[in-house]
Design an enzyme around this catalytic site. Structure first.
Site, PDB file in Angstrom:
ATOM      1  N   HIS A 270      30.502  29.258  52.463  1.00 52.52           N
ATOM      2  CA  HIS A 270      31.416  30.155  51.741  1.00 52.52           C
ATOM      3  C   HIS A 270      30.790  31.465  51.294  1.00 52.52           C
ATOM      4  O   HIS A 270      31.417  32.234  50.572  1.00 52.52           O
ATOM      5  CB  HIS A 270      31.968  29.469  50.485  1.00 52.52           C
ATOM      6  CG  HIS A 270      32.846  28.303  50.767  1.00 52.52           C
ATOM      7  ND1 HIS A 270      34.209  28.396  50.897  1.00 52.52           N
ATOM      8  CD2 HIS A 270      32.551  27.004  50.941  1.00 52.52           C
ATOM      9  CE1 HIS A 270      34.719  27.202  51.131  1.00 52.52           C
ATOM     10  NE2 HIS A 270      33.729  26.334  51.168  1.00 52.52           N
TER      11      HIS A 270
ATOM     12  N   LYS B 143      39.627  38.493  39.630  1.00 53.12           N
ATOM     13  CA  LYS B 143      38.673  37.667  40.371  1.00 53.12           C
ATOM     14  C   LYS B 143      37.398  37.618  39.554  1.00 53.12           C
ATOM     15  O   LYS B 143      37.282  38.331  38.551  1.00 53.12           O
ATOM     16  CB  LYS B 143      38.402  38.253  41.756  1.00 53.12           C
ATOM     17  CG  LYS B 143      38.083  39.771  41.727  1.00 53.12           C
ATOM     18  CD  LYS B 143      37.858  40.348  43.112  1.00 53.12           C
ATOM     19  CE  LYS B 143      39.111  40.674  43.875  1.00 53.12           C
ATOM     20  NZ  LYS B 143      39.336  39.909  45.083  1.00 53.12           N
ATOM     21  N   ARG B 144      36.423  36.781  39.974  1.00 53.60           N
ATOM     22  CA  ARG B 144      35.148  36.806  39.276  1.00 53.60           C
ATOM     23  C   ARG B 144      34.580  38.231  39.284  1.00 53.60           C
ATOM     24  O   ARG B 144      34.812  39.008  40.212  1.00 53.60           O
ATOM     25  CB  ARG B 144      34.161  35.841  39.957  1.00 53.60           C
ATOM     26  CG  ARG B 144      34.486  34.377  39.702  1.00 53.60           C
ATOM     27  CD  ARG B 144      34.426  34.039  38.225  1.00 53.60           C
ATOM     28  NE  ARG B 144      33.075  34.066  37.739  1.00 53.60           N
ATOM     29  CZ  ARG B 144      32.324  32.988  37.546  1.00 53.60           C
ATOM     30  NH1 ARG B 144      32.811  31.781  37.792  1.00 53.60           N
ATOM     31  NH2 ARG B 144      31.094  33.091  37.086  1.00 53.60           N
TER      32      ARG B 144
ATOM     33  N   LYS C 297      32.143  42.751  44.565  1.00 51.98           N
ATOM     34  CA  LYS C 297      33.608  42.835  44.543  1.00 51.98           C
ATOM     35  C   LYS C 297      34.073  44.210  44.045  1.00 51.98           C
ATOM     36  O   LYS C 297      35.226  44.570  44.155  1.00 51.98           O
ATOM     37  CB  LYS C 297      34.180  41.723  43.662  1.00 51.98           C
ATOM     38  CG  LYS C 297      33.925  40.302  44.216  1.00 51.98           C
ATOM     39  CD  LYS C 297      34.471  39.232  43.297  1.00 51.98           C
ATOM     40  CE  LYS C 297      34.076  37.823  43.693  1.00 51.98           C
ATOM     41  NZ  LYS C 297      34.877  37.263  44.795  1.00 51.98           N
TER      42      LYS C 297
ATOM     43  N   THR D 259      40.973  34.730  48.654  1.00 49.93           N
ATOM     44  CA  THR D 259      42.219  33.968  48.745  1.00 49.93           C
ATOM     45  C   THR D 259      43.233  34.574  47.779  1.00 49.93           C
ATOM     46  O   THR D 259      44.443  34.450  47.988  1.00 49.93           O
ATOM     47  CB  THR D 259      42.002  32.473  48.409  1.00 49.93           C
ATOM     48  OG1 THR D 259      41.194  32.372  47.237  1.00 49.93           O
ATOM     49  CG2 THR D 259      41.337  31.749  49.563  1.00 49.93           C
TER      50      THR D 259
ATOM     51  N   LYS E 140      47.471  35.393  47.937  1.00 50.43           N
ATOM     52  CA  LYS E 140      48.463  35.051  46.895  1.00 50.43           C
ATOM     53  C   LYS E 140      49.289  36.278  46.511  1.00 50.43           C
ATOM     54  O   LYS E 140      50.513  36.206  46.360  1.00 50.43           O
ATOM     55  CB  LYS E 140      47.757  34.473  45.657  1.00 50.43           C
ATOM     56  CG  LYS E 140      47.094  33.131  45.942  1.00 50.43           C
ATOM     57  CD  LYS E 140      46.058  32.725  44.894  1.00 50.43           C
ATOM     58  CE  LYS E 140      45.155  31.633  45.471  1.00 50.43           C
ATOM     59  NZ  LYS E 140      43.934  31.402  44.678  1.00 50.43           N
TER      60      LYS E 140
HETATM   61  C1  26V Z   1      26.977  29.027  44.392  1.00 55.02           C
HETATM   62  C2  26V Z   1      26.413  28.497  43.291  1.00 55.02           C
HETATM   63  C3  26V Z   1      24.972  28.577  43.167  1.00 55.02           C
HETATM   64  C4  26V Z   1      24.440  27.572  42.226  1.00 55.02           C
HETATM   65  C5  26V Z   1      25.182  27.574  40.936  1.00 55.02           C
HETATM   66  C6  26V Z   1      26.630  27.274  41.103  1.00 55.02           C
HETATM   67  C7  26V Z   1      27.204  27.895  42.316  1.00 55.02           C
HETATM   68  C8  26V Z   1      28.549  27.856  42.497  1.00 55.02           C
HETATM   69  C9  26V Z   1      29.090  28.399  43.618  1.00 55.02           C
HETATM   70  C10 26V Z   1      28.319  28.989  44.562  1.00 55.02           C
HETATM   71  C11 26V Z   1      28.876  29.540  45.814  1.00 55.02           C
HETATM   72  C12 26V Z   1      30.077  30.262  45.603  1.00 55.02           C
HETATM   73  C13 26V Z   1      30.604  30.706  46.917  1.00 55.02           C
HETATM   74  C14 26V Z   1      32.045  31.077  46.805  1.00 55.02           C
HETATM   75  O1  26V Z   1      32.697  30.814  45.834  1.00 55.02           O
HETATM   76  N1  26V Z   1      32.525  31.687  47.837  1.00 55.02           N
HETATM   77  C15 26V Z   1      33.900  32.109  47.885  1.00 55.02           C
HETATM   78  O2  26V Z   1      34.609  31.123  48.627  1.00 55.02           O
HETATM   79  C16 26V Z   1      35.974  31.441  48.759  1.00 55.02           C
HETATM   80  C17 26V Z   1      36.626  30.291  49.465  1.00 55.02           C
HETATM   81  O3  26V Z   1      36.145  30.190  50.758  1.00 55.02           O
HETATM   82  C18 26V Z   1      36.125  32.747  49.492  1.00 55.02           C
HETATM   83  O4  26V Z   1      37.486  33.063  49.565  1.00 55.02           O
HETATM   84  C19 26V Z   1      35.389  33.858  48.774  1.00 55.02           C
HETATM   85  O5  26V Z   1      35.432  35.045  49.532  1.00 55.02           O
HETATM   86  C20 26V Z   1      33.949  33.446  48.566  1.00 55.02           C
HETATM   87  O6  26V Z   1      33.272  34.396  47.755  1.00 55.02           O
END
Ligand code: 26V
Length: 822
Positions: free
Chosen positions: A370, A561-562, A567, A669, A673
């Site tokens: 992701h 969004k975050r 972003k 996503t 929406k």
């Molecule tokens: C990484 C980490 C690192 C360790 C701590 C906790 C944590 C939590 C999440 C992540 C990875 C996040 C990646 C993510 O959210 N990607 C998003 O995924 C969406 C669904 O596929 C996508 O639409 C977004 O563009 C993408 O940023």
């Protein structure tokens, strides 16, 4: 208004679901399950009673679904994810079962308003953002398209933090979503598994010293206890299970200590064990690095695998057929430790040899990536891994040896490439690369948009892709139209039903027939009236929460969004400052009245992201107070953006901001929406925006900025942001206003460093894209001024977004990855 809209939703598909029966059952549930009489019941009590009544009906379907899967020996899908951002469940369940209207009437007859109690249900915020919400949409779609699925994750006692804005700054507060209990879940004490940490590995040779067997003797052991939540598909077709693990001490009370009078010390183990499932890590932008996070990852991976193996064995009697009966999906690398864990269970517990275990493992697992951001890619220090999971470390070395042997045999890799393929990163401190581990342990690795998948092949997984060229594939993300249209936008749903009939409720592609009405002035007016109603609803919320009065006839321009530098909320804010400047300098021009909305959480340790929140609030304060732009420009930062707020904001947007630096947003996503709810997108050619442009048509989206290759090219060829800034008077002025304290008179240098970053390196190309973005915004203004044209485009967006349904995405996963029938 809401009554009339919902009274036309699909009729109840369940028996005994007329309002009279339901209201008497609600009263019964109130009395016998909540223990209250109607005269003293609080709104929360009514909420609990209503949920229990509907939950009973769900259980029948749940049992049926489970039995059918068992009897027909259907292959099951297991979706392992550390995040499930499911939000509120009540409206989802009522609506999917066709009970929304009867329940509304039943409650009304008891003097209770459904919308009021619905607002009391806490958001299950068990996720950070896109990745977690995608898992929630997928769960709903898997139930809808009738795939037997278990979602597996952690039942965090504290999900995503609640964000307050205090003096413009983000403040994080714990979110205790379980305070009033959780009427949706079933605790399954009998379904609990031991989870070990630490200790050592004993090797035993049996027979004539032939077969070596390894036994891990963990030092610490805790219990994972299952909590099940039913997931209802559209029209209640199938009910699947979301199984979340909670942690518990095996011996909650240390009797020796207790008997010695040390009552607090006696709870030591309990407190320690329970802390594991306490919090969701709130950073999605960089690797957390804490030991507790790795413990969480292993905890839920092993509990899920033990559960899966137990179910498989009890039905089929051998682990050898696992891959035929189970597809296990890894949502990002967070459950990647499941790869060596399945190997361990197969070899050490079930006596399978390495080669066969490796074969089963690869056939069973699939992995979705992701993000390409290097700082978000997980890797764990070898010494930590070895201490916590010594047997897994051995297995990882064994897998690595196997893979590197294949690399050597292929004879086409340089030493450098071999080093990059290795599961162990050797430069600097030695680390286990979780992405590589998930890749080699899976038969399928997918990206989440066409662009992102191609970039995966060219960047982070280039070498592994060369080694295993058939594994990488694309599955463009999607969203569930139930939550993101039917529930959140009853006005548009009703209008569509009146115009093109009900088919789209079951197949959102049918919305395409709305295309024919884009040229129909009276339809456009009705469409605009729906949008207006949704904007009024949002305006009321803003007035109530923030005391800011908005004009619903202004353009609602929203970025939610975050908060992350890639972003580029900063690009949006800087453009707002430039626009503010322009309006003041040229008040005579026919400016388009706009409200710029922002919302989103910053990771608590992400300094620049928090500063960007403060900047948005500082700029908003100045703009909103300035009488010279009154009525033309307003800015609002809405605190605590979450799923429930999204459900109100998506339908109220005219303009959707999807403006990430090209190549950095894997998919997005939120973009989908907004468009499904009739907002036009202003965006870069990034993530799924690229495919949205293809679907909605070039004329119905505002694309600007550098493309992925151009970003790379600039970065490689000495990009000079200062030169770019100096060449753009609008940008220079805006930046200097921010840098010199125009918006922070109390602390004039607050943003000096942030802005200096743009001059020094501008990694995210804010300056490079500024002029193009500002020009695109003026194009937006022009189209807005021709409102027939605007709404025609908006209608085309709604009509052409069907492909982005997560039902489509899930069917592709089912056919092309999981090999399950749909
Ligand atoms: C990484 C980490 C690192 C360790 C701590 C906790 C944590 C939590 C999440 C992540 C990875 C996040 C990646 C993510 O959210 N990607 C998003 O995924 C969406 C669904 O596929 C996508 O639409 C977004 O563009 C993408 O940023």
């Amino acid at each position: 208004m809401t009554r009339a809209m919902t009274s036309e939703l699909p009729q109840p598909i369940l028996e005994n679901s007329d309002p009279e029966t339901l209201s008497s059952e609600i009263l019964k549930a109130l009395k016998y399950r909540v223990g209250k009489d109607a005269t003293v019941a609080t709104p929360h009590d009514w909420l609990t009673a209503s949920i229990k009544v509907v939950r009973d009906r769900i259980i029948d379907h749940w049992v049926e679904s489970t039995k059918e899967t068992y009897d027909l020996k259907e292959k099951r899908v297991y979706y392992l994810s550390l995040e499930f951002l499911i939000g509120r469940l009540m409206r989802d369940a009522f609506s999917n079962l066709g009970l929304l209207d009867s329940m509304r009437q039943a409650l009304e007859s008891l003097g209770v308003e459904l919308d009021v109690i619905a607002g009391l249900e806490p958001d299950a915020a068990l996720g950070n953002g896109g990745l977690g919400r995608l898992a929630a949409c997928f769960m709903e779609s898997m139930a809808t398209v009738d795939i037997p699925t278990h979602g597996y994750g952690i039942r965090y006692a504290n999900g995503m933090f609640r964000q307050e804005i205090s003096d413009g700054w983000q403040v994080e507060l714990p979110e205790n979503w379980l305070d009033h209990g959780n009427p949706w879940e079933f605790e399954r004490r009998e379904r609990s598994f031991e989870v070990g940490f630490g200790g050592h590995v004993e090797s035993m040779t049996s027979g004539q010293g032939q077969l070596e067997r390894h036994v891990w003797k963990p030092l610490e052991r805790i219990l994972a206890v299952a909590y099940d939540t039913p997931v209802v598909g559209w029209r209640g077709k199938r009910v699947n299970t979301l199984r979340l693990w909670s942690s518990m001490a095996i011996d909650p009370i240390l009797l020796d200590a207790f008997n010695a009078g040390d009552h607090i010390g006696a709870l030591r183990e309990s407190n320690k064990a329970e802390s594991l499932a306490r919090v969701l890590y709130p950073a999605d932008s960089h690797q957390a690095g804490q030991e507790l996070r790795l413990r969480q990852e292993y905890f839920f991976s092993t509990a899920s695998l033990q559960d899966i193996l137990q179910r498989h064995l009890s039905q089929f009697g051998t682990v050898e057929t696992l891959a035929d009966q189970a597809a296990i999906h890894l949502n990002d690398t967070h459950p990647a430790v499941a790869v060596p864990e399945l190997m361990r269970l197969l070899m050490d517990v079930h006596g399978v040899d390495f080669d066969q275990a490796w074969d089963i493992t690869k056939k069973t697992f699939a992995y979705t990536n992701h993000t390409l951001l290097p700082e978000a890619l997980e890797s764990w220090p070898v010494p930590l891994f070895e201490r916590l999971l010594p047997r897994h470390m051995q297995i990882i070395y064994a897998i690595n040896a196997q893979v590197l042997q294949e690399v050597r045999l292929a004879k086409k890799f340089t030493d450098e490439q071999v080093r990059r393929i290795s599961l162990i990163q050797e430069d600097g401190d030695r680390r286990v690369r979780m992405g590589n581990l998930a890749f080699v342990g899976s038969h399928s690795i997918n990206g989440v948009s066409a662009l992102h998948t191609e970039l995966m092949k060219e960047t982070i997984f280039a070498d592994l892709h060369k080694l295993y060229p058939d594994r990488i594939n694309n599955k463009t993300n999607g969203i569930t139209p139930r939550r993101w249209l039917i529930q959140c936008n009853p006005g548009l749903t009703r209008l569509a039903r009146e115009t093109i009939g009900d088919k789209f409720l079951d197949d959102v592609n049918e919305l395409k027939h709305l295309d024919d009405f884009a040229g129909d002035a009276s339809f456009r007016e009705r469409f605009a009236a729906v949008k207006r109603g949704n904007k009024e609803r949002l305006s009321n919320l803003v007035a109530a929460r923030l005391g800011i009065k908005l004009d619903p006839s202004a353009m609602f321009d929203i970025q939610i969004k975050r908060i992350h530098e890639y972003k580029r909320q900063l690009l949006n804010i800087v453009e707002a400052v430039a626009l503010y400047d322009q309006i003041r300098s040229h008040p005579e021009r026919d400016w388009v009245p706009r409200v710029k909305f922002f919302g989103g959480k910053a990771a608590p340790s992400y300094h620049n992201a928090k500063l960007i929140i403060k900047l948005a609030n500082d700029v908003a304060k100045v703009i909103n107070r300035d009488p010279s732009v009154r009525g033309l420009l307003k800015m609002v930062f809405i605190p605590n953006y979450n799923v429930s707020l999204a459900e109100i904001m998506m339908p109220a947007a005219d303009l959707s901001e999807q403006i990430s630096t090209a190549g950095m947003e894997a998919s997005g996503t939120g973009n989908m929406k907004f468009a499904l709810n009739g907002a036009l997108t202003i965006g870069t050619l990034d993530g799924a925006n690229v495919e949205m442009k293809e679907c909605v048509g070039d004329d119905n989206i505002f694309i600007f900025g550098l493309k992925t290759e151009e970003v790379a090219e600039r970065r490689n060829n000495g990009y000079d942001p200062k030169a770019v800034i100096d060449a753009s008077p609008e940008l220079s002025q805006a930046l200097s206003a921010i840098a010199t304290g125009v918006f922070s008179p109390d602390d004039p240098t607050r943003y000096a460093e942030l802005i200096d970053g743009l001059y020094q390196h501008d990694w995210f190309m804010v300056a490079a894209d500024f002029d193009s973005y500002a020009a695109a915004q003026r194009d937006v203004d022009k189209v807005w001024q021709d409102s027939a044209d605007w709404y025609a485009k908006a209608i085309h967006n709604v009509a052409r977004m069907g492909w982005f349904s997560s039902d489509r995405t899930i069917r592709q996963y089912a056919k092309e990855i999981w090999n399950v029938p749909v």
